[in-house]
Scaffold this motif. Structure first.
Motif, PDB file in Angstrom:
ATOM      1  N   UNK A   1       3.123   5.796  -5.701  1.00 38.29           N
ATOM      2  CA  UNK A   1       3.330   5.604  -6.789  1.00 38.29           C
ATOM      3  C   UNK A   1       1.621   7.057  -7.582  1.00 38.29           C
ATOM      4  N   UNK A   2       1.072   7.005  -6.656  1.00 36.13           N
ATOM      5  CA  UNK A   2      -0.535   8.103  -6.855  1.00 36.13           C
ATOM      6  C   UNK A   2      -0.052   9.214  -6.363  1.00 36.13           C
TER       7      UNK A   2
ATOM      8  N   UNK B   1       7.826   1.559 -12.865  1.00 36.23           N
ATOM      9  CA  UNK B   1       6.190   1.282 -12.887  1.00 36.23           C
ATOM     10  C   UNK B   1       5.551   1.625 -13.854  1.00 36.23           C
ATOM     11  N   UNK B   2       4.171   1.025 -14.141  1.00 34.48           N
ATOM     12  CA  UNK B   2       3.891   1.086 -15.306  1.00 34.48           C
ATOM     13  C   UNK B   2       2.584   2.266 -15.102  1.00 34.48           C
TER      14      UNK B   2
ATOM     15  N   UNK C   1      11.667   2.090  -9.601  1.00 35.40           N
ATOM     16  CA  UNK C   1      11.325   2.479  -8.309  1.00 35.40           C
ATOM     17  C   UNK C   1      13.344   2.074  -7.934  1.00 35.40           C
ATOM     18  N   UNK C   2      13.638   3.050  -6.766  1.00 37.52           N
ATOM     19  CA  UNK C   2      15.097   2.681  -5.950  1.00 37.52           C
ATOM     20  C   UNK C   2      14.891   1.736  -5.895  1.00 37.52           C
ATOM     21  N   UNK C   3      16.240   0.994  -6.192  1.00 38.63           N
ATOM     22  CA  UNK C   3      17.012   0.158  -5.571  1.00 38.63           C
ATOM     23  C   UNK C   3      16.260  -0.652  -4.208  1.00 38.63           C
TER      24      UNK C   3
ATOM     25  N   UNK D   1       0.789  -0.794  -0.239  1.00 33.17           N
ATOM     26  CA  UNK D   1       0.351   0.033   0.058  1.00 33.17           C
ATOM     27  C   UNK D   1       1.006   1.548  -0.041  1.00 33.17           C
ATOM     28  N   UNK D   2       1.859   1.360   0.661  1.00 35.55           N
ATOM     29  CA  UNK D   2       2.751   2.256   0.924  1.00 35.55           C
ATOM     30  C   UNK D   2       3.488   2.251  -0.738  1.00 35.55           C
TER      31      UNK D   2
END
Length: 236
Positions: free
Chosen positions: A22-23, A73-74, A33-35, A16-17
């Motif tokens: 993303x939102x 991130x799609x 995303x970061x590593x 959820x985080x």
């Protein structure tokens, strides 16, 4: 972590985080995303917990693992109405997104007698196109139509334009009906390379034939779209 979510399993809190990130734009669509170590530190979790959260988001189509590159991130799914006669460009324009038609191949008089007969074509032409959403690969399309009947449509399509727009603007013809057959399968190695999907990613395979008000065939398309990019709806 949000204290209100403390009763949830830890991986679900992380999931959820990440969605919230993303939102609210922390993790932009189309970026990676970061590593993992950075995300583990950010959320205070183990690699196992993080990977389960990311795995769930990959299954949902929100993220995509790319070998050797990271976790992408799609973009949000495009919603398309199956009974709509709107072309790809019109659909994307309605969503405030930029459509693109990249020509991969053009074949004049292809040796496909079944397609020629179905379209009742005198001079069949085929375009292999990559339909793009804001510059990102979305759908592979093979488009056939009669170049003898619609000679004025050929060059606009060859230049990367919308077939439906050219049909209306250049030939003065309005599509009236469309019939679609939908299957779900896996992409071929060539399709995977163009669409940037894994061997396990399902794709929609759609055959669409469009006709005019008198039932005369206008065009036939065969489309391949990764299932995580599109949601289809039906209106009755």
């Amino acid at each position: 972590m949000d204290d209100q979510a403390n009763l949830l399993p830890l991986y679900e809190q992380v999931r959820r985080a990440i969605v919230a990130g993303i939102d609210d734009g922390q993790f932009a669509e189309g970026s990676f995303l970061p590593p993992e170590p950075d995300l583990m530190d950010r959320y205070g979790v183990s690699r196992i917990t993080l990977r389960r959260a990311i795995g769930d988001l990959c299954a949902d189509g929100r993220l995509q693992r790319q070998q050797g590159r990271g976790t992408l991130v799609m973009p949000r799914k495009v919603r398309q109405t199956l009974v709509s006669l709107s072309g790809f460009s019109e659909t994307m324009d309605g969503l405030g997104r930029k459509a693109g038609h990249r020509i991969l191949a053009r074949v004049d008089n292809p040796d496909t007698p079944v397609i020629r007969d179905r379209l009742q074509a005198k001079a069949l032409i085929r375009f292999d196109r990559l339909l793009e959403d804001d510059g990102r690969p979305m759908t592979l399309e093979t488009l056939w139509f009669d170049a003898h009947r619609f000679p004025e449509v050929v060059e606009p399509v060859a230049a990367g334009g919308s077939f439906f727009a050219a049909l209306r603007e250049e030939a003065g013809i309005e599509p009236a009906h469309a019939e679609r057959q939908i299957d779900v399968g896996l992409a071929t190695s060539e399709e995977r390379a163009i669409l940037s999907v894994s061997a396990a990613q399902p794709v929609y395979r759609i055959e669409k034939i469009v006709t005019d008000a008198g039932g005369q065939p206008l065009a036939l398309s065969q489309l391949v779209t990764p299932s995580h990019l599109v949601t289809y709806t039906i209106k009755t």
